[in-house]
Design an enzyme around this catalytic site. Structure first.
Site, mmCIF file in Angstrom:
data_model
loop_
_atom_site.group_PDB
_atom_site.id
_atom_site.type_symbol
_atom_site.label_atom_id
_atom_site.label_comp_id
_atom_site.label_asym_id
_atom_site.label_seq_id
_atom_site.Cartn_x
_atom_site.Cartn_y
_atom_site.Cartn_z
ATOM 1 C CE LYS A 1 10.313 -9.992 4.389
ATOM 2 N NZ LYS A 1 9.715 -10.288 4.218
ATOM 3 C CG ASP A 2 13.393 -4.827 6.765
ATOM 4 O OD1 ASP A 2 13.386 -5.276 5.663
ATOM 5 O OD2 ASP A 2 12.957 -3.552 7.174
ATOM 6 C CG ASP B 1 9.816 -10.260 0.648
ATOM 7 O OD1 ASP B 1 9.781 -9.051 -0.139
ATOM 8 O OD2 ASP B 1 9.337 -10.208 1.567
ATOM 9 C CE LYS C 1 8.399 -1.058 -4.149
ATOM 10 N NZ LYS C 1 9.339 -1.337 -2.844
ATOM 11 C CD GLN D 1 -0.640 -4.843 -4.466
ATOM 12 O OE1 GLN D 1 0.378 -4.530 -4.073
ATOM 13 N NE2 GLN D 1 -1.152 -6.395 -3.862
ATOM 14 N NE ARG E 1 -10.015 27.405 -3.347
ATOM 15 C CZ ARG E 1 -10.421 27.442 -3.748
ATOM 16 N NH1 ARG E 1 -11.370 26.513 -3.971
ATOM 17 N NH2 ARG E 1 -9.778 26.835 -5.128
ATOM 18 C CG HIS F 1 11.355 -4.549 1.308
ATOM 19 N ND1 HIS F 1 11.100 -3.559 2.396
ATOM 20 C CD2 HIS F 1 12.610 -5.123 2.698
ATOM 21 C CE1 HIS F 1 11.138 -3.419 3.737
ATOM 22 N NE2 HIS F 1 11.784 -4.720 3.413
ATOM 23 C CG ASN G 1 0.798 -1.260 -1.158
ATOM 24 O OD1 ASN G 1 -0.445 -1.241 -0.770
ATOM 25 N ND2 ASN G 1 1.565 -1.559 -1.831
ATOM 26 N NE ARG H 1 7.405 0.895 7.674
ATOM 27 C CZ ARG H 1 6.958 -0.444 8.416
ATOM 28 N NH1 ARG H 1 6.506 -0.858 7.849
ATOM 29 N NH2 ARG H 1 6.074 0.743 9.687
ATOM 30 C CE1 TYR I 1 6.898 2.096 -0.602
ATOM 31 C CE2 TYR I 1 5.361 2.290 0.637
ATOM 32 C CZ TYR I 1 6.110 1.945 0.448
ATOM 33 O OH TYR I 1 7.857 1.324 1.306
ATOM 34 C CG HIS J 1 11.385 1.795 -2.361
ATOM 35 N ND1 HIS J 1 10.878 1.344 -1.341
ATOM 36 C CD2 HIS J 1 11.066 2.895 -2.506
ATOM 37 C CE1 HIS J 1 10.102 3.150 -0.705
ATOM 38 N NE2 HIS J 1 10.905 3.485 -1.800
#
Length: 181
Positions: A174-175, A150, A79, A53, A30, A69, A55, A66, A139, A126
């Site tokens: 932003k990055d 941040d 994480k 959390q 399977r 951060h 994400n 990305r 995540y 990261h």
């Protein structure tokens, strides 16, 4: 699930306290079944395992970057990062001032096929670069996201010397705007 032999494999990364966590699937006609997280196994490796959390980052195009951060203290944002669709090159940087690997970086390919995840300790930056279209990253976060804490650093900062496998094509303003070290 006890008794099925489900476990995960833990391999230390070159950066202190960061780990490569691989699934050890049970396969049959399977497909496979595998454990992706186990509080007991994380504790046996001395890893914190609160989950505040979860994400998802979906990325339409290969070459999407990305990062890099992080959350400023007092955040305890650990994480566990896994690519569940496509492929990404995942990078971490140790920001802990007293660490023997302070300001060193480590990168690894995560994919739906290699079944690896990266455990990122608190006080690490990261980021990732997608290697395929339609790449999705999942995540598990150890603390709530706090916009006031941040932080970030440039993915192309020469002082970091991150060796991305290809040139980033899609990068947020932003990055691109984080200051150089």
């Amino acid at each position: 699930m006890e008794g099925l032999g489900l476990t995960m494999k833990f391999e230390p990364s070159p950066l202190k306290d960061a780990w490569i966590v691989s699934m050890d699937p049970i396969r049959d006609e399977r497909g496979y079944f595998s454990r992706t997280f186990c509080q007991r196994e994380f504790a046996e490796h001395g890893l914190p395992c609160p989950v505040a959390q979860c994400n998802v980052s979906f990325n339409k195009l290969a070459g999407t970057l990305r990062g890099m951060h992080y959350q400023r203290e007092p955040s305890d944002e650990t994480k566990l990062v896994r690519c569940v669709g496509g492929r990404v090159y995942d990078v971490i940087v140790d920001l802990r001032p007293g660490s023997p690997t302070h300001m060193q970086c480590f990168g690894i390919e995560l994919s739906q096929d290699n079944l690896k995840a990266l455990f990122v300790p608190a006080n690490f930056a990261h980021g990732f670069l997608t290697l395929e279209d339609d790449s999705e990253v999942f995540y598990m976060m150890g603390d709530d996201y706090a916009p006031a804490r941040d932080g970030g650093m440039r993915f192309d900062d020469p002082k970091l010397g991150i060796k991305w496998p290809s040139e980033p094509v899609v990068v947020s303003e932003k990055d691109r705007s984080w200051p150089l070290l």
